[in-house]
Structures are given as structure tokens and as C-alpha cells.
Design a protein around this motif. Structure first.
Motif, short mmCIF file in Angstrom:
data_model
loop_
_atom_site.label_atom_id
_atom_site.label_comp_id
_atom_site.label_asym_id
_atom_site.label_seq_id
_atom_site.Cartn_x
_atom_site.Cartn_y
_atom_site.Cartn_z
N SER A 282 0.83 -1.20 0.00
CA SER A 282 0.00 0.00 0.00
C SER A 282 0.87 1.26 0.00
O SER A 282 0.58 2.22 -0.72
N LEU A 283 1.92 1.25 0.79
CA LEU A 283 2.81 2.41 0.84
C LEU A 283 3.58 2.57 -0.47
O LEU A 283 3.75 3.70 -0.97
N GLN A 284 4.03 1.46 -1.01
CA GLN A 284 4.76 1.54 -2.28
C GLN A 284 3.87 2.05 -3.40
O GLN A 284 4.32 2.82 -4.26
N ALA A 285 2.61 1.63 -3.36
CA ALA A 285 1.69 2.11 -4.39
C ALA A 285 1.46 3.61 -4.27
O ALA A 285 1.15 4.28 -5.27
N ALA A 286 1.62 4.17 -3.06
CA ALA A 286 1.46 5.60 -2.86
C ALA A 286 2.76 6.37 -3.12
O ALA A 286 2.77 7.60 -2.97
N GLY A 287 3.85 5.67 -3.47
CA GLY A 287 5.10 6.33 -3.81
C GLY A 287 6.16 6.30 -2.74
O GLY A 287 7.18 7.00 -2.86
N PHE A 288 5.98 5.52 -1.69
CA PHE A 288 6.98 5.44 -0.63
C PHE A 288 7.99 4.33 -0.93
O PHE A 288 7.69 3.33 -1.61
N ILE A 289 9.19 4.52 -0.39
CA ILE A 289 10.24 3.51 -0.47
C ILE A 289 10.25 2.79 0.87
O ILE A 289 10.59 3.37 1.90
N VAL A 290 9.88 1.53 0.89
CA VAL A 290 9.63 0.81 2.13
C VAL A 290 10.62 -0.33 2.30
O VAL A 290 10.87 -1.10 1.37
N GLU A 291 11.18 -0.43 3.50
CA GLU A 291 12.04 -1.55 3.89
C GLU A 291 11.27 -2.40 4.90
O GLU A 291 10.91 -1.92 5.97
N ASN A 292 10.99 -3.61 4.53
CA ASN A 292 10.18 -4.50 5.37
C ASN A 292 11.08 -5.51 6.07
O ASN A 292 11.66 -6.39 5.42
N GLN A 293 11.21 -5.40 7.37
CA GLN A 293 12.02 -6.32 8.16
C GLN A 293 11.15 -7.09 9.16
O GLN A 293 11.60 -7.45 10.24
N CYS A 330 10.23 2.17 7.18
CA CYS A 330 10.77 0.88 7.58
C CYS A 330 9.88 0.24 8.63
O CYS A 330 9.48 0.89 9.61
N PHE A 331 9.56 -1.04 8.41
CA PHE A 331 8.86 -1.85 9.39
C PHE A 331 9.85 -2.86 9.94
O PHE A 331 10.61 -3.46 9.18
N ALA A 332 9.84 -3.11 11.23
CA ALA A 332 10.74 -4.10 11.81
C ALA A 332 10.09 -4.72 13.04
O ALA A 332 9.56 -4.01 13.89
N ASN A 341 9.60 -6.79 19.98
CA ASN A 341 9.65 -5.36 19.72
C ASN A 341 9.21 -5.06 18.29
O ASN A 341 9.57 -5.79 17.35
N LEU A 342 8.42 -3.99 18.15
CA LEU A 342 7.97 -3.51 16.86
C LEU A 342 8.47 -2.08 16.69
O LEU A 342 8.30 -1.24 17.58
N THR A 343 9.08 -1.80 15.55
CA THR A 343 9.57 -0.46 15.25
C THR A 343 9.08 -0.06 13.86
O THR A 343 9.23 -0.82 12.91
N VAL A 344 8.46 1.11 13.79
CA VAL A 344 8.03 1.68 12.52
C VAL A 344 8.68 3.05 12.39
O VAL A 344 8.52 3.90 13.26
#
Length: 398
Positions: A282-293, A330-332, A341-344
């Protein structure tokens, strides 16, 4: 040294005064109880008056006068039990040589009833001593037969027992009222908690999907490339279907329907990784560069997994609302030091955005409530040019 002794004496006097004040304090009689006492004395006076009307003896008129005086004393006691009782005792002691002791039994019964109904233990003991002093003194002075004295004492004791029983009944009713008030308060609190839970669930169900729909609608209006428009349409359809499914599930839960298990779809059973990938898309479709960890943690409790999913969902919604594209995010999710632990993290915009999407603040409140249910911790704020949300749960919930 002199000052110390004086100060100590003053303190003792103050303690004595306070003790006397507590002993003489008593709650007022209820209007219903006071009315019953007044009616009882009125009947007594009317009977005495009728006796006088049917007789011409002078002694009858004297008895009527004594009855009126005693009635006034009872009236005084009903208005202020402790001080009225002291006045009644003084009056009874002073009039022993002049009044017929038989004028007092009705009054003493009512006074005993009022004393037992209201006063504290200290004054109750004092009142009992005063009555016994009067009873013995009047019996000795007038030469009453011990049987008559004992009969009068028994009647007064019965009056005291009736007053004590009324006191216990009043306490019991007061406890019942307190319990009912407490139950009503707890019921209202439960309703409020449930209302807030529904509001949180409704926000989670609606906000994310509608945000994606709104963002992708803007893309659809502005895009000219067919591939971009197709992707936006696909994202709008997916977000709408997911929102309807979430709303349907929530309605089944609220209605208590067994059919909730029929809609126990991938939102509840899918892995954390799968949903994180959907939010990434969803974020990539809106133009964001996302790192999924985000990686699935073995043995993760279902309820905690859903909580992590909802927090990721809310963070994704906030990024879509407040971040500026193109930007990195970034999601982790990882396990460390006996905790999960969750970090966004997402890049803060270089300039303040003017978004047309409404902001309620309920999302962060809902996140805090979800985290608190699992004894977790939540922190968020700017950090090195990024907006960072950190959530940590104890390992025992994993």
C-alpha cells in the motif's frame, strides 16, 4: 521547659474537648422516625386529656401537666438526641421529689429508642448509667416496689432493643444502597469501556481502508499512465473489500453471533509477515520507499499477533496521511531481551503538509489501549529526521 508543659496541657485539653465533641455528636433522626415519635406522644397526651375530661380530681390535672412537660422533653430529644437526653436526665433527677415516677415510663421508652437508634457507644453507655441512676434514685425516694421498678426497666430495655434493631436495619439498607450504587457505577464503567473498545475497533476498521481509498483516488485522478491507473483501481478495490470484511466481522462480534467464526478469515489467521507485506505494498503504491524487516515469531499468541497487525495498520495509515512522497519507511519486528519489539520508522516531511484527510487522534489512543492490554510500552516521536514508533511486549505474551 515551661512552654513544653503548657503545650502538653493544651494538647491534652484539646484532646479532651475533641473526645467530648465526638461523644456528643450523633446523626439526626429521620423525619419519618421523628414523626412517629411525635405521634406517639400526641396519642399519650390525648389519652391523658381524655382522662382529665372524664374526671374532676385535681390529681388528674397534675398528671396531665406532667405528661405535657414530659412530651416537650421527648420533643427536645427527637430534635437533638444527645443534648436532649442530658436535659431529660437533669429534669428527671430534679423532679423526683415532686413528680409521680409513673409519668416517665413512656417517655423513657421513647428516649431509649432514640438513643439506641442514633448515638455512639460512649454516649450510649453514659445514657444507660444516667437512666440506672435515675431509676434507682426514684425507687429509693418514692419507695416503689422492686417488681414495678424491674417492669419499667424491662420496658425501657425493650425500647432500646427496638431502637438498636432499627439502627441495624438502617445500616443494612444503607449497605444495600451503596452496593446498588456501586453496581450501577461499575455497569456505567463497563459500558464506557465497551464503548471505547467499539470506537477503537471501528477506527481500525474504517480509517485505514478509507485512507488508502482516498489516497489512491487522488492518484487515479492525476495519473495518465494506464498501468498506474490500473494499480490504483486495484488498490482501491482491495482496500474497500478488506474494510467491508473487517466491518462485517466487527458487527458479528457485537451481535454475539456464532457466525463470527465463519468470517474468521486471513486477517485473524494470516501471518504477521503477510499483513506487513500488504501494508508495504500500500505504501509503495502511494510512492513510498519501504524496507520491510517483519518476520513471523514462532509461537506468537494469536491475540498479540492481531495487536501487532493493528498497530502496523495504524502506522501505515498515519504515514499515508502525514508523510511526504517520495520518502523512505521501515517496518521491523524482532525478539530481544525477553521481549518482542515492533519499530516503525518513516522520514519526516521537509515542509509541513496540508492534508485534506481528517485527523481525529483516536488512532494513537487506540494503540496505547492495545499496548496496555499486554503490559507493553509505547513510545513515539521525532528521532534523527524520522518519526519513530516503538512498541515492546514482555516475552511472556509471546
Amino acid at each position: 521547659m515551661t512552654w513544653t508543659m503548657g503545650h502538653t496541657g493544651s494538647g491534652q485539653r484539646g484532646g479532651l474537648v475533641e473526645g467530648l465533641r465526638r461523644m456528643m455528636s450523633a446523626p439526626a433522626l429521620s423525619s419519618r422516625f421523628r414523626t412517629a415519635v411525635w405521634l406517639g406522644m400526641l396519642v399519650y397526651v390525648l389519652i391523658e386529656a381524655l382522662s382529665v375530661a372524664l374526671s374532676v380530681e385535681e390529681s388528674d390535672s397534675k398528671i396531665l401537666g406532667e405528661g405535657l412537660a414530659v412530651s416537650l422533653v421527648v420533643l427536645l430529644v427527637s430534635l437533638r438526641v444527645t443534648w436532649g437526653t442530658l436535659v431529660a436526665f437533669v429534669m428527671a433527677m430534679l423532679t423526683i421529689p415532686f413528680w409521680d415516677p409513673n409519668s416517665y415510663p413512656v417517655a423513657m421508652i421513647l428516649i431509649a429508642m432514640m438513643v439506641a437508634r442514633t448515638v455512639n457507644r460512649s454516649f450510649g453507655i453514659l445514657a444507660a448509667i444516667m437512666y440506672l441512676t435515675w431509676s434507682v434514685s426514684s425507687a429509693i425516694y418514692t419507695g416503689l416496689h422492686p417488681v414495678n421498678v424491674a417492669a419499667a426497666d424491662i420496658l425501657v430495655a425493650v425500647g432500646a432493643l427496638i431502637g438498636w434493631a432499627l439502627r441495624l436495619q438502617s445500616r443494612r439498607l444503607a449497605r444495600i444502597e451503596q452496593d446498588l450504587a456501586l453496581q450501577e457505577t461499575l455497569g456505567q464503567q463497563a459500558v464506557e469501556v465497551e464503548r471505547r473498545r467499539i470506537a477503537t475497533e471501528l477506527h481500525d476498521v474504517v480509517a485505514h481502508g478509507l485512507t488508502i481509498i482516498a489516497m489512491q483516488s487522488s492518484v487515479l485522478e492525476m495519473a495518465r499512465e494506464e498501468e498506474v491507473r490500473t494499480a490504483a483501481q486495484r488498490n482501491i478495490g482491495g482496500a474497500a473489500r478488506q474494510s467491508l470484511l473487517d466491518l462485517r466481522r466487527m458487527l458479528f462480534v457485537l451481535h454475539g453471533s456464532d457466525r463470527v467464526y465463519e468470517v474468521d478469515d486471513e486477517d485473524m489467521t494470516a501471518s504477521l509477515t503477510t499483513r506487513a507485506q500488504e501494508y508495504t505494498a500500500s505504501l509503495q503504491a502511494a510512492g513510498f520507499i519501504v524496507e520491510n524487516q517483519v518476520h513471523e515469531t514462532p509461537g506468537l499468541a494469536r491475540s498479540l499477533r492481531l495487536t501487532l497487525i493493528r498497530i502496523l495498520q495504524e502506522c501505515t495509515t498515519n504515514i499515508l496521511k502525514h508523510a511526504q512522497t517520495p520518502a523512505r519507511a521501515c517496518f521491523a519486528v524482532h525478539t530481544k531481551d525477553q521481549s518482542i519489539n515492533l519499530t516503525v520508522r518513516n522520514q519526516l516531511p521537509t515542509a509541513r503538509l496540508r492534508t485534506t484527510l481528517p485527523v481525529s487522534g483516536f488512532g494513537m489512543i487506540g494503540m496505547q489501549e492495545r499496548v496496555a492490554l499486554f503490559d507493553g510500552t509505547l513510545s513515539y516521536g521525532p528521532e534523527g529526521g524520522d518519526w519513530v514508533v516503538r512498541v515492546s511486549f514482555p516475552q511472556r505474551h509471546v
